[in-house]
Design an enzyme around this catalytic site. Structure first.
Site, mmCIF file in Angstrom:
data_model
loop_
_atom_site.group_PDB
_atom_site.id
_atom_site.type_symbol
_atom_site.label_atom_id
_atom_site.label_comp_id
_atom_site.label_asym_id
_atom_site.label_seq_id
_atom_site.Cartn_x
_atom_site.Cartn_y
_atom_site.Cartn_z
ATOM 1 N N GLU A 43 4.539 -0.146 1.104
ATOM 2 C CA GLU A 43 4.601 -0.697 0.133
ATOM 3 C C GLU A 43 4.794 -1.985 -0.170
ATOM 4 O OE1 GLU A 43 7.612 1.542 -1.659
ATOM 5 O OE2 GLU A 43 6.906 3.508 -0.384
ATOM 6 N N GLU A 101 1.127 -1.744 -0.322
ATOM 7 C CA GLU A 101 0.214 -0.414 0.215
ATOM 8 C C GLU A 101 0.831 0.916 -0.142
ATOM 9 O OE1 GLU A 101 0.786 1.563 2.951
ATOM 10 O OE2 GLU A 101 1.259 -0.720 3.261
#
Lengths: 347, 347
Positions: A312, A168
């Site tokens: 991420e 994310e």
């Protein structure tokens, strides 16, 4: 005919090494074999899907980074210069970047081929509302984001992918993650709120107040509508990840779970569809204080304890070569039996 | 012009991530850059050199595995079926197997090409003497084994290798490793002796007695000749590893240190040539109880805590892909400056 845990350990213990002497590498292999129900597990092709979204709560001062960084990081990822894209390239992992609701859409042309990234603009809205003053998402927005995640799991399966990671990007997203840890895993406030990617002392205290109030409101909403309650403290990228996890589990993919934000999405997934975490391997323990309790709630034991807190998908990406090693170990090592080796019987 | 630690951290903190958010991956990158004195470190080509030797002390009942297993494992390695050779293949690591003194030489023809292993027979003698009753090695044997290790470091450099691992195979070799931890790192007896690759309750108690007496004798020898004292409780493969480490450091190689036995060799290396451990990265913390104290004595902090205790270089091999990731991260990520990103200044 299912492959039992004892079948797997019998095989591991028969390889040319003292039983258990490869420690957690053996546990990792056993977990992977259990999920895939085979002694020859596959770890490729694999794909990292990064879901991006912005958070209205940033205006409440919960982080030192401005929301504009979300967009800049999307550009950085499309150029292959982010931690996630560098580590994905290193481990031979495809990257799909899905904009579920960043404030803007900064990607005006497809990423260059050498970045290894595909970009999809599927913005539900311009980020969430400020959960410090109102519900972050409506149930309708929740469902739209959820379906985007499901679509990505289907897309992965269509591309023959075997192992997936949800990552994310969203400035401010440890605030909803903290709310979800309280709401869905009963983590106490003091343990639920950490510094995230960038909180200082002022913003941390503000974050704690915001989370406490938002969770109190969500618990009231819960009485009449649990989905509305979850939506009220969630993020678009978090909900998309949850939908992705549920569909990935249903479709037989192996999920490598990243850190605190991904795990908050896993809590939503497990709440909506109990059993999803059986397809998951927890890559690492984040420095976010809630993460340990959230993983326990999901019955997952993390493999790396490397003080990571970037998100991420980076923590999960780091586990991939170790997953490859575990898979090679269990499928390629010779057996003790083939060498006639056994310990001496001592009196 | 040397690259200082603060130069390295300034670079790491300027990459597109919150400072420190990649946790120990950043520490690993910083350590690698410090050893190689560059912000673009190299992690390939790399080579695992496995030194093999047998131990007379096996006849004193310190392990449940017979010495014959050393030879069988040499055969297994040459066929590519051992944990070390499988993990080396997985991480793109060359393997050289050096028989420094197994009881026998079981390798009658060169390994098959697809095993990826080269074999060298350089047997100093048929294993060590039984250190439970007499010194394991003479000073002359110590020096012969040491030079074999030095030769391997030179050979690696001639092949353009940048990163090396020393692995070992030798049934019984945690007994000398325990002695060396006591002798060279002042580890107390109770903490020095563990189960190794295969001790049961009987053999563990026997191992403790043997180690205590051998170290007492070595301490007496120390007064007149420290090398003779070390030789009296060492193993051929351990001494070869020590010589390998000293030469590798002198020749500018980066050393990834494996577990308890390799670390006991590092103690010898550091004793003979202080500063050698500055070229080392400790891959993992073994379950052998002495290992933590030995690493502290070497001023090394291990990166993986995976309950491994196999040896053969397996723990160090597991760190290699993470070393690749650290290297890629520091040399390929974009900088915050290039995006004009900085945290908000909050009041």
């Amino acid at each position: 005919m299912s492959l039992s845990s004892s079948d797997i350990w019998q095989h591991l213990n028969g390889l040319t090494k003292p039983p258990g002497s490869l420690g957690r590498l053996e546990e990792l292999a056993a977990r992977l074999c259990d999920i895939q129900q085979t002694l020859s597990p596959q770890t490729s092709p694999r794909r990292l899907v990064i879901f991006a979204g912005d958070h209205g709560v940033v205006s409440a001062g919960v982080t030192v980074w401005p929301s504009a960084v979300t967009n800049l990081m999307l550009v950085n990822m499309c150029q292959g210069g982010a931690a996630s894209t560098v580590l994905a390239g290193q481990s031979g992992t495809e990257v799909v970047l899905v904009n579920v609701g960043a404030i803007d859409d900064p990607i005006t042309e497809p990423p260059t081929a050498n970045s290894g990234v595909r970009y999809r603009s599927r913005r539900v809205c311009n980020g969430t509302r400020n959960l410090a003053i109102e519900p972050a998402l409506t149930v309708d927005e929740f469902q739209q984001a959820w379906m985007i995640g499901e679509d990505e799991a289907r897309s992965a399966v269509e591309s023959q992918v075997k192992v997936v990671i949800a990552g994310e990007m969203g400035i401010g997203n440890t605030t909803p993650a903290s709310c979800l840890a309280m709401l869905l895993a009963d983590v106490p406030l003091d343990n639920a709120v950490g510094q995230g990617a960038g909180a200082n002392e002022t913003s941390l205290s503000q974050k704690r107040n915001v989370v406490e109030q938002a969770v109190a409101r969500a618990r009231e909403i819960w009485e009449r509508d649990p989905v509305a309650a979850i939506a009220s403290v969630a993020g678009l990228e978090i909900v998309a990840m949850a939908g992705f996890f549920v569909a990935a589990h249903r479709l037989g993919l192996t999920i490598i779970l990243d850190g605190a934000v991904a795990s908050s999405a896993a809590l939503i997934a497990e709440h909506r569809s109990p059993g999803v975490s059986r397809s998951m391997i927890a890559a690492h323990l984040s420095t976010e204080p809630a993460h340990r309790a959230v993983l326990e709630r999901l019955s997952l034991t993390p493999f790396l304890d490397w003080n990571m807190r970037l998100g991420e998908g980076t923590g999960a990406l780091l586990l991939l070569p170790l997953l490859d090693a575990a898979s090679a170990m269990i499928s390629k090592m010779a057996t003790l039996e083939s060498f006639g080796i056994s310990p001496k019987v001592t009196s």
